[in-house]
Scaffold this motif. Structure first.
Motif, PDB file in Angstrom:
ATOM      1  N   ALA A   1       0.823  -1.212   0.000  1.00  0.00           N
ATOM      2  CA  ALA A   1       0.000   0.000   0.000  1.00  0.00           C
ATOM      3  C   ALA A   1       0.855   1.258   0.000  1.00  0.00           C
ATOM      4  O   ALA A   1       0.461   2.289  -0.548  1.00  0.00           O
ATOM      5  N   MET A   2       2.044   1.183   0.606  1.00  0.00           N
ATOM      6  CA  MET A   2       2.907   2.354   0.623  1.00  0.00           C
ATOM      7  C   MET A   2       3.456   2.663  -0.768  1.00  0.00           C
ATOM      8  O   MET A   2       3.553   3.818  -1.174  1.00  0.00           O
ATOM      9  N   HIS A   3       3.828   1.619  -1.515  1.00  0.00           N
ATOM     10  CA  HIS A   3       4.276   1.850  -2.893  1.00  0.00           C
ATOM     11  C   HIS A   3       3.161   2.482  -3.730  1.00  0.00           C
ATOM     12  O   HIS A   3       3.419   3.365  -4.558  1.00  0.00           O
ATOM     13  N   LEU A   4       1.925   2.024  -3.516  1.00  0.00           N
ATOM     14  CA  LEU A   4       0.813   2.612  -4.261  1.00  0.00           C
ATOM     15  C   LEU A   4       0.600   4.059  -3.837  1.00  0.00           C
ATOM     16  O   LEU A   4       0.337   4.937  -4.678  1.00  0.00           O
ATOM     17  N   HIS A   5       0.715   4.334  -2.556  1.00  0.00           N
ATOM     18  CA  HIS A   5       0.604   5.705  -2.039  1.00  0.00           C
ATOM     19  C   HIS A   5       1.609   6.620  -2.738  1.00  0.00           C
ATOM     20  O   HIS A   5       1.260   7.717  -3.206  1.00  0.00           O
ATOM     21  N   GLU A   6       2.850   6.189  -2.834  1.00  0.00           N
ATOM     22  CA  GLU A   6       3.874   7.020  -3.477  1.00  0.00           C
ATOM     23  C   GLU A   6       3.637   7.128  -4.979  1.00  0.00           C
ATOM     24  O   GLU A   6       3.891   8.177  -5.579  1.00  0.00           O
TER      25      GLU A   6
ATOM     26  N   LEU B   1       0.698   7.168  -6.436  1.00  0.00           N
ATOM     27  CA  LEU B   1      -0.384   8.140  -6.591  1.00  0.00           C
ATOM     28  C   LEU B   1       0.133   9.562  -6.434  1.00  0.00           C
ATOM     29  O   LEU B   1      -0.294  10.483  -7.154  1.00  0.00           O
ATOM     30  N   ALA B   2       1.062   9.765  -5.511  1.00  0.00           N
ATOM     31  CA  ALA B   2       1.630  11.097  -5.329  1.00  0.00           C
ATOM     32  C   ALA B   2       2.388  11.553  -6.563  1.00  0.00           C
ATOM     33  O   ALA B   2       2.410  12.744  -6.897  1.00  0.00           O
ATOM     34  N   GLU B   3       3.007  10.614  -7.274  1.00  0.00           N
ATOM     35  CA  GLU B   3       3.789  10.959  -8.468  1.00  0.00           C
ATOM     36  C   GLU B   3       2.925  11.084  -9.713  1.00  0.00           C
ATOM     37  O   GLU B   3       3.216  11.903 -10.592  1.00  0.00           O
TER      38      GLU B   3
ATOM     39  N   GLU C   1       6.916   1.906 -10.878  1.00  0.00           N
ATOM     40  CA  GLU C   1       8.318   2.265 -11.010  1.00  0.00           C
ATOM     41  C   GLU C   1       8.590   3.701 -10.586  1.00  0.00           C
ATOM     42  O   GLU C   1       9.712   4.046 -10.200  1.00  0.00           O
ATOM     43  N   THR C   2       7.552   4.564 -10.622  1.00  0.00           N
ATOM     44  CA  THR C   2       7.735   5.939 -10.157  1.00  0.00           C
ATOM     45  C   THR C   2       7.964   6.002  -8.649  1.00  0.00           C
ATOM     46  O   THR C   2       8.429   7.014  -8.126  1.00  0.00           O
ATOM     47  N   ALA C   3       7.634   4.912  -7.938  1.00  0.00           N
ATOM     48  CA  ALA C   3       7.852   4.833  -6.498  1.00  0.00           C
ATOM     49  C   ALA C   3       9.023   3.917  -6.155  1.00  0.00           C
ATOM     50  O   ALA C   3       9.168   3.508  -5.000  1.00  0.00           O
ATOM     51  N   GLY C   4       9.835   3.587  -7.155  1.00  0.00           N
ATOM     52  CA  GLY C   4      11.049   2.824  -6.898  1.00  0.00           C
ATOM     53  C   GLY C   4      10.963   1.340  -7.126  1.00  0.00           C
ATOM     54  O   GLY C   4      11.965   0.630  -6.931  1.00  0.00           O
ATOM     55  N   ALA C   5       9.807   0.816  -7.520  1.00  0.00           N
ATOM     56  CA  ALA C   5       9.715  -0.613  -7.808  1.00  0.00           C
ATOM     57  C   ALA C   5      10.510  -0.938  -9.076  1.00  0.00           C
ATOM     58  O   ALA C   5      10.640  -0.106  -9.976  1.00  0.00           O
ATOM     59  N   GLN C   6      11.046  -2.157  -9.121  1.00  0.00           N
ATOM     60  CA  GLN C   6      11.777  -2.620 -10.302  1.00  0.00           C
ATOM     61  C   GLN C   6      10.873  -3.552 -11.099  1.00  0.00           C
ATOM     62  O   GLN C   6      10.472  -4.603 -10.598  1.00  0.00           O
TER      63      GLN C   6
END
Length: 491
Positions: free
Chosen positions: A44-49, A51-53, A276-281
């Motif tokens: 959920a935190m990756h999705l949160h970030e 959405l912010a981007e 990927e905008t939140a750092g996922a590969q």
């Protein structure tokens, strides 16, 4: 009706970061089954970030099939906002996460509503963290002896397992012509996408060959590798959250380390958020990353959990504060796990090991060795035994790995210094029976545990050198204690 604690957003300290995106625009496009601490702190935190981007409308619905709905009621009372505190010895940061836009709990909303929700046209992805046992896979096939699976095959209108619920939802999507879809495992398991595909396809084909064929053609099962240390909440961590919230309390809070890594196979049938905008590969093949993490991080965690707990060390950081445990943990990763791995060319495993040791040393997390020691029968094969097999085939040393096995065999006896503790494991009953019948005789006790073919592969058990090494490791820990056994590794 129960009164729930609600956050006063206007009274929060300025340092607490609030969502920057329009939460009213979110639609439940992802449903996450098993919305526990890790899901809240990582998925959920990756999705949160994201959405912010991106400002997209990819919201998340949390779905729970077991337990009490009270936690979801508390989330709803706080507009589904909750606190995430990232803490380390270098400092901490606090934010309210807002990607969650809906909750469904079977005890509150009913199974029919959950299946209808998973079949909604706007929903594009089911993700899940349901633990190893939730997949109901045995020997790389659906475990049709599992009581939940048997129930669900006979009662698809009222399933109880995550697998049965997902198949019921996919059947409804097919009936309504809702098109392609993705089911994504986020559990800490090797080949988690493959396991998901096996359980869902075999379940569906057992019911209806045409449904199975439709799922095979229209549903993807990407594998993922997840990495973030998220300890269970303690009184101390709850107090930390209250402090950073200016005296307020948040019953849904999470405390975790700053580090996170998410590697995802880019195989989505109906679109995905721009993670990927939140750092996922996003990669073509997750396997090298998951093997690296499972053997190096998780394998070392288990080594420290069993031997550290038996040595009286309550947390992983306590283990790291002991120079001997610190040094031998590094040797395990570098000398015994690193040679077994085939990693991407840009990955430096020595650097990775040292980074892990720094994460383990984070004294703010209070990651309990007893917590990590749970479910050992499920974890040992991928964390240790595959590496042991490699060393046997290559004629190299695996003395740290085998001492970990000896530590586990002592740990499951449930006694430390005359005090009893609970051993949490899916096979706890069978383990307790072996302990009660054989633990007074070291030879028969070790042989009985090695005979558990659900844990120990026959090819390893049939190797005389391995059997001898396990017997010696068990006796060393039992006779000399875990602390001295680890110290002896340095001799």
């Amino acid at each position: 009706m129960t009164d729930f604690v609600t956050l006063n957003l206007d009274a929060l300290p300025e340092a607490v970061e609030l969502p920057s995106y329009d939460r009213s625009a979110l639609k439940p496009r992802i449903a996450h089954i098993g919305f526990g601490a890790f899901a809240r702190a990582h998925i959920a935190m990756h999705l949160h970030e994201t959405l912010a981007e991106t400002g997209s409308d990819w919201g998340m619905r949390a779905v729970e099939l077991f337990g009490s709905p009270e936690r979801f009621d508390m989330l709803d009372a706080n507009d589904r906002l909750y606190t995430l505190v990232e803490t380390s010895d270098e400092g901490k940061s606090t934010r309210l996460l807002g990607a969650l836009c809906d909750t469904q709990h079977v005890a509150r909303d009913g199974i029919a509503a959950i299946i209808d929700g998973l079949a909604e046209e706007d929903l594009k992805i089911i993700s899940m963290t349901i633990t190893e046992k939730g997949y109901c896979v045995k020997n790389e096939h659906l475990d049709t002896d599992n009581e939940l699976i048997q129930h669900d095959l006979a009662n698809l209108d009222a399933p109880k397992s995550a697998i049965g619920v997902i198949v019921a939802a996919l059947a409804k999507r097919r009936e309504l012509d809702r098109g392609p879809f993705t089911v994504m495992s986020c559990d800490n398991l090797p080949h988690n996408g493959k396991l998901t595909r096996i359980s869902i396809l075999e379940f569906a084909k057992t019911l209806d060959a045409e449904l199975g064929a439709w799922i095979e053609a229209n549903v993807s099962f990407p594998s993922t590798m997840v990495d973030r240390i998220v300890p269970a909440l303690t009184d101390e961590s709850i107090e930390l959250v209250s402090e950073v919230l200016g005296g307020q309390t948040d019953p849904n809070c999470i405390v975790c380390e700053p580090f996170r890594q998410w590697v995802i196979e880019d195989n989505f049938m109906a679109g995905r958020p721009e993670w990927e905008t939140a750092g996922a590969q996003l990669v073509a093949d997750v396997e090298p990353f998951e093997e690296m993490k499972l053997r190096t991080l998780n394998g070392c965690h288990s080594f420290l959990a069993y031997l550290g707990f038996l040595a009286g060390k309550e947390t992983i950081s306590d283990c790291m504060a002991d120079p001997v445990f610190h040094a031998e943990a590094r040797k395990l990763m570098v000398d015994e796990q690193r040679p077994t791995l085939d990693v991407p060319g840009d990955v430096d495993l020595l650097e990775y090991a040292d980074m892990l040791l720094k994460r383990f040393s984070n004294s703010q997390l209070k990651h309990r060795t007893w917590q990590i020691a749970s479910d050992g029968t499920q974890k040992m094969p991928q964390r240790w035994l595959n590496s042991v097999r490699w060393h046997i085939e290559n004629g190299s040393s695996y003395r740290h790995l085998v001492l970990g096995i000896g530590g586990w065999m002592n740990y499951i006896k449930g006694k430390r210094g005359g005090e009893s503790y609970e051993v949490l494991d899916p096979m706890a009953g069978k383990l307790a029976d072996i302990v009660s019948r054989f633990s007074d005789d070291a030879t028969h006790y070790v042989d009985a545990l090695l005979a558990l073919d659900e844990v120990f592969p026959k090819d390893l058990v049939g190797n005389d050198d391995f059997r001898t090494a396990v017997h010696l490791a068990y006796v060393k820990v039992a006779a000399e204690g875990a602390q001295r056994a680890v110290e002896a590794l340095a001799d």
